[in-house]
Design a protein around this motif. Structure first.
Motif: not given
Length: 287
Positions: A27-31, A37-38, A110-111, A125-127
Protein backbone atom coordinates in the motif's frame (compact mmCIF):
# COMPACT_ATOMS: atom_id res chain seq x y z
CA UNK A 1 20.42 11.33 9.69
CA UNK A 2 21.26 7.67 10.34
CA UNK A 3 24.84 6.83 9.44
CA UNK A 4 26.32 3.54 8.22
CA UNK A 5 26.20 1.70 11.59
CA UNK A 6 22.55 2.65 12.22
CA UNK A 7 21.52 1.63 8.68
CA UNK A 8 23.38 -1.65 9.18
CA UNK A 9 21.34 -2.29 12.34
CA UNK A 10 18.14 -1.65 10.34
CA UNK A 11 19.41 -4.06 7.68
CA UNK A 12 20.08 -6.76 10.26
CA UNK A 13 16.64 -6.31 11.84
CA UNK A 14 14.87 -6.38 8.46
CA UNK A 15 16.86 -9.28 7.06
CA UNK A 16 16.11 -11.39 10.12
CA UNK A 17 12.39 -10.67 9.74
CA UNK A 18 11.64 -10.59 6.00
CA UNK A 19 14.29 -12.80 4.37
CA UNK A 20 12.62 -15.52 2.26
CA UNK A 21 9.16 -14.15 3.10
CA UNK A 22 6.54 -13.57 0.40
CA UNK A 23 4.90 -10.16 0.04
CA UNK A 24 1.11 -10.29 -0.03
CA UNK A 25 0.33 -6.67 -0.74
CA UNK A 26 1.85 -3.19 -0.91
CA UNK A 27 0.00 0.00 0.00
CA UNK A 28 1.45 3.36 -1.06
CA UNK A 29 -0.29 6.12 0.89
CA UNK A 30 1.91 8.95 -0.33
CA UNK A 31 3.99 8.79 -3.52
CA UNK A 32 5.60 12.18 -2.95
CA UNK A 33 8.89 11.31 -1.29
CA UNK A 34 12.24 12.74 -2.48
CA UNK A 35 11.63 10.86 -5.73
CA UNK A 36 8.01 10.12 -6.62
CA UNK A 37 7.12 6.46 -6.13
CA UNK A 38 6.00 5.01 -9.52
CA UNK A 39 2.37 4.04 -10.01
CA UNK A 40 3.32 0.40 -10.70
CA UNK A 41 5.53 0.15 -7.59
CA UNK A 42 3.40 -2.53 -5.90
CA UNK A 43 3.62 -4.83 -8.95
CA UNK A 44 7.35 -5.39 -8.28
CA UNK A 45 6.57 -6.73 -4.79
CA UNK A 46 3.23 -8.50 -4.70
CA UNK A 47 3.48 -12.31 -4.57
CA UNK A 48 7.26 -12.11 -4.77
CA UNK A 49 9.82 -13.23 -2.20
CA UNK A 50 12.31 -11.00 -0.45
CA UNK A 51 15.48 -13.02 -1.07
CA UNK A 52 17.58 -11.01 1.39
CA UNK A 53 18.31 -7.48 2.63
CA UNK A 54 21.74 -6.02 1.90
CA UNK A 55 23.27 -2.57 2.39
CA UNK A 56 25.70 -0.28 0.63
CA UNK A 57 26.77 2.90 2.41
CA UNK A 58 23.52 4.36 3.83
CA UNK A 59 21.29 2.53 1.32
CA UNK A 60 19.22 -0.55 2.13
CA UNK A 61 18.85 -2.98 -0.78
CA UNK A 62 15.93 -5.41 -0.90
CA UNK A 63 16.74 -8.33 -3.18
CA UNK A 64 13.45 -9.46 -4.74
CA UNK A 65 12.81 -12.61 -6.77
CA UNK A 66 13.35 -12.36 -10.56
CA UNK A 67 16.48 -10.19 -10.08
CA UNK A 68 14.61 -7.04 -9.08
CA UNK A 69 16.12 -4.74 -6.45
CA UNK A 70 14.55 -2.04 -4.32
CA UNK A 71 16.77 0.66 -2.82
CA UNK A 72 15.58 2.41 0.32
CA UNK A 73 17.23 5.55 1.63
CA UNK A 74 16.02 6.88 4.98
CA UNK A 75 16.87 10.51 4.24
CA UNK A 76 16.83 12.82 7.26
CA UNK A 77 13.88 11.43 9.22
CA UNK A 78 12.86 8.09 7.69
CA UNK A 79 12.23 5.10 9.95
CA UNK A 80 11.11 1.54 9.26
CA UNK A 81 8.65 -0.13 11.62
CA UNK A 82 7.68 -3.79 11.92
CA UNK A 83 4.08 -4.34 13.03
CA UNK A 84 3.04 -7.84 14.06
CA UNK A 85 -0.53 -8.97 13.38
CA UNK A 86 -2.74 -9.36 16.45
CA UNK A 87 0.02 -8.30 18.84
CA UNK A 88 0.54 -5.33 21.08
CA UNK A 89 3.68 -3.88 19.52
CA UNK A 90 5.46 -2.09 22.37
CA UNK A 91 8.44 -1.18 20.19
CA UNK A 92 8.28 -1.21 16.38
CA UNK A 93 11.21 0.90 15.22
CA UNK A 94 14.09 -0.98 13.56
CA UNK A 95 16.41 2.01 14.08
CA UNK A 96 17.17 4.45 16.89
CA UNK A 97 15.76 7.70 15.53
CA UNK A 98 12.40 9.37 16.09
CA UNK A 99 9.47 7.48 17.56
CA UNK A 100 10.10 4.01 19.07
CA UNK A 101 6.55 3.06 18.10
CA UNK A 102 4.65 3.66 14.87
CA UNK A 103 3.53 7.32 14.65
CA UNK A 104 -0.03 8.11 13.59
CA UNK A 105 1.06 10.38 10.73
CA UNK A 106 3.47 10.17 7.79
CA UNK A 107 3.21 6.42 7.21
CA UNK A 108 3.81 6.50 3.46
CA UNK A 109 4.43 2.86 2.44
CA UNK A 110 3.25 -0.48 3.84
CA UNK A 111 4.71 -3.81 2.72
CA UNK A 112 2.34 -6.49 3.99
CA UNK A 113 3.37 -10.09 4.72
CA UNK A 114 1.28 -12.95 6.10
CA UNK A 115 1.84 -12.30 9.82
CA UNK A 116 3.24 -8.77 9.93
CA UNK A 117 3.79 -5.62 7.90
CA UNK A 118 6.73 -3.27 7.33
CA UNK A 119 5.85 0.43 7.44
CA UNK A 120 7.97 3.31 6.15
CA UNK A 121 7.46 6.54 8.11
CA UNK A 122 9.07 9.83 7.07
CA UNK A 123 7.82 13.24 8.31
CA UNK A 124 10.26 15.25 6.18
CA UNK A 125 9.98 12.99 3.11
CA UNK A 126 13.65 13.21 2.13
CA UNK A 127 13.92 9.42 1.93
CA UNK A 128 13.04 7.41 -1.15
CA UNK A 129 12.34 4.02 -2.74
CA UNK A 130 13.86 3.14 -6.10
CA UNK A 131 13.34 0.03 -8.22
CA UNK A 132 16.43 -1.31 -10.04
CA UNK A 133 15.70 -3.91 -12.71
CA UNK A 134 19.01 -5.76 -13.05
CA UNK A 135 22.38 -6.31 -11.38
CA UNK A 136 24.30 -4.16 -13.90
CA UNK A 137 22.08 -1.15 -13.16
CA UNK A 138 22.42 -1.79 -9.42
CA UNK A 139 26.21 -1.61 -9.68
CA UNK A 140 26.03 1.53 -11.84
CA UNK A 141 23.68 3.17 -9.33
CA UNK A 142 26.56 3.48 -6.85
CA UNK A 143 29.25 4.59 -9.33
CA UNK A 144 29.17 8.14 -7.95
CA UNK A 145 30.03 6.95 -4.44
CA UNK A 146 33.42 6.18 -2.96
CA UNK A 147 34.29 2.87 -1.29
CA UNK A 148 32.99 1.97 2.15
CA UNK A 149 35.53 2.02 5.01
CA UNK A 150 35.46 -1.82 4.99
CA UNK A 151 36.22 -2.05 1.26
CA UNK A 152 39.67 -3.40 0.34
CA UNK A 153 39.99 -0.48 -2.09
CA UNK A 154 39.91 1.95 0.84
CA UNK A 155 43.66 1.61 1.29
CA UNK A 156 46.73 3.83 1.64
CA UNK A 157 47.24 4.17 -2.10
CA UNK A 158 43.65 5.35 -2.60
CA UNK A 159 43.55 7.74 0.38
CA UNK A 160 46.99 9.32 0.00
CA UNK A 161 46.56 9.93 -3.73
CA UNK A 162 43.05 11.29 -3.22
CA UNK A 163 44.37 13.77 -0.63
CA UNK A 164 47.56 14.75 -2.45
CA UNK A 165 46.40 17.83 -4.36
CA UNK A 166 43.23 18.79 -2.49
CA UNK A 167 43.04 21.94 -0.39
CA UNK A 168 40.13 20.76 1.79
CA UNK A 169 39.66 20.17 5.51
CA UNK A 170 39.90 16.51 6.52
CA UNK A 171 36.57 16.64 8.42
CA UNK A 172 34.84 18.05 5.35
CA UNK A 173 36.32 15.36 3.13
CA UNK A 174 35.35 12.52 5.47
CA UNK A 175 31.73 13.64 4.99
CA UNK A 176 32.09 13.62 1.20
CA UNK A 177 30.38 10.44 0.00
CA UNK A 178 32.36 10.60 -3.27
CA UNK A 179 35.49 9.96 -1.22
CA UNK A 180 34.19 7.50 1.38
CA UNK A 181 30.67 6.10 1.66
CA UNK A 182 28.67 5.91 4.85
CA UNK A 183 30.59 8.17 7.24
CA UNK A 184 28.55 11.02 8.71
CA UNK A 185 29.06 13.76 11.26
CA UNK A 186 29.11 11.61 14.42
CA UNK A 187 31.69 9.13 13.25
CA UNK A 188 33.88 11.65 11.39
CA UNK A 189 34.47 13.50 14.68
CA UNK A 190 35.21 10.25 16.52
CA UNK A 191 37.56 8.95 13.80
CA UNK A 192 39.62 12.15 13.80
CA UNK A 193 39.86 12.23 17.59
CA UNK A 194 41.13 8.66 17.70
CA UNK A 195 43.57 9.48 14.89
CA UNK A 196 44.77 12.62 16.77
CA UNK A 197 44.19 14.74 13.66
CA UNK A 198 42.66 18.22 13.86
CA UNK A 199 39.39 18.41 11.85
CA UNK A 200 40.49 21.57 10.05
CA UNK A 201 43.83 20.22 8.79
CA UNK A 202 44.19 20.44 5.01
CA UNK A 203 44.33 16.94 3.54
CA UNK A 204 47.17 17.78 1.15
CA UNK A 205 49.46 18.16 4.18
CA UNK A 206 48.60 14.82 5.82
CA UNK A 207 51.44 12.30 5.96
CA UNK A 208 51.17 8.67 4.92
CA UNK A 209 51.23 7.67 8.59
CA UNK A 210 48.28 9.97 9.30
CA UNK A 211 46.43 8.52 6.30
CA UNK A 212 47.03 5.03 7.72
CA UNK A 213 45.51 6.14 11.03
CA UNK A 214 42.39 7.45 9.28
CA UNK A 215 41.96 4.18 7.36
CA UNK A 216 42.46 1.99 10.45
CA UNK A 217 40.31 4.08 12.77
CA UNK A 218 37.48 4.44 10.25
CA UNK A 219 37.16 0.65 10.30
CA UNK A 220 37.60 0.37 14.08
CA UNK A 221 35.10 3.07 15.01
CA UNK A 222 32.38 1.88 12.62
CA UNK A 223 32.79 -1.79 13.54
CA UNK A 224 32.61 -0.92 17.23
CA UNK A 225 29.49 1.21 16.62
CA UNK A 226 27.81 -1.70 14.80
CA UNK A 227 28.76 -4.12 17.60
CA UNK A 228 27.23 -1.69 20.12
CA UNK A 229 24.01 -1.47 18.11
CA UNK A 230 24.63 1.98 16.66
CA UNK A 231 24.21 5.32 18.41
CA UNK A 232 20.92 6.08 20.14
CA UNK A 233 20.96 9.86 20.16
CA UNK A 234 17.59 9.65 21.88
CA UNK A 235 16.60 7.00 24.41
CA UNK A 236 14.80 4.63 22.04
CA UNK A 237 15.19 0.94 21.34
CA UNK A 238 14.91 -1.23 18.27
CA UNK A 239 12.40 -4.04 17.75
CA UNK A 240 14.59 -6.53 19.62
CA UNK A 241 14.16 -4.37 22.72
CA UNK A 242 17.72 -3.12 22.86
CA UNK A 243 18.98 0.37 22.21
CA UNK A 244 22.18 1.51 20.57
CA UNK A 245 25.06 1.80 22.98
CA UNK A 246 27.79 3.56 21.04
CA UNK A 247 26.72 6.98 22.38
CA UNK A 248 28.24 5.82 25.67
CA UNK A 249 31.57 5.50 23.82
CA UNK A 250 31.62 9.05 22.42
CA UNK A 251 34.94 10.74 23.08
CA UNK A 252 34.16 14.10 21.46
CA UNK A 253 30.75 14.08 19.76
CA UNK A 254 28.32 16.20 21.84
CA UNK A 255 30.99 16.38 24.59
CA UNK A 256 31.68 20.13 24.29
CA UNK A 257 32.80 21.65 27.60
CA UNK A 258 33.69 18.22 29.00
CA UNK A 259 37.23 17.23 29.96
CA UNK A 260 39.11 15.36 27.24
CA UNK A 261 39.05 11.61 27.83
CA UNK A 262 42.64 11.05 26.77
CA UNK A 263 44.96 10.12 29.64
CA UNK A 264 46.74 13.14 31.15
CA UNK A 265 44.95 15.66 28.92
CA UNK A 266 43.24 18.42 30.93
CA UNK A 267 41.83 20.39 27.98
CA UNK A 268 38.11 20.71 27.31
CA UNK A 269 36.34 19.44 24.20
CA UNK A 270 35.44 22.26 21.82
CA UNK A 271 32.58 22.65 19.38
CA UNK A 272 32.63 24.69 16.18
CA UNK A 273 29.96 25.15 13.53
CA UNK A 274 30.94 25.17 9.87
CA UNK A 275 28.68 24.61 6.85
CA UNK A 276 25.78 24.12 9.30
CA UNK A 277 27.51 21.12 10.87
CA UNK A 278 28.88 20.77 14.39
CA UNK A 279 32.49 19.70 14.75
CA UNK A 280 33.84 18.41 18.07
CA UNK A 281 37.54 18.12 18.91
CA UNK A 282 40.31 18.51 21.48
CA UNK A 283 42.75 21.22 20.48
CA UNK A 284 45.53 19.72 22.62
CA UNK A 285 45.30 16.13 21.36
CA UNK A 286 44.42 16.77 17.73
CA UNK A 287 47.14 18.46 15.70
Amino acid sequence: MPELPEVEIVRQSLNKKIKQKKVKKVIVRNRNLRFKIPLNFSSYFENKKIIKVERFSKYLILYLSKSIYCLIHLGMSGTIHIIENKMNNIITNTSFYNSPTLPKKHNHVEIIFEKFKVVYNDPRRFGFFQIIKNKKNLKERFNHLGPEPFDLNFDLNYVYNYFKYKNRDIKNLLLDQKFISGVGNIYASEILFKSKIHPYRKVCFLSKEECKKIILNSKKILLKAISKGGSSIRDFKNTSGSKGGFQNEFKVYQQQGMKCKNFRCTDLIKKKISSNRSTFFCESCQK
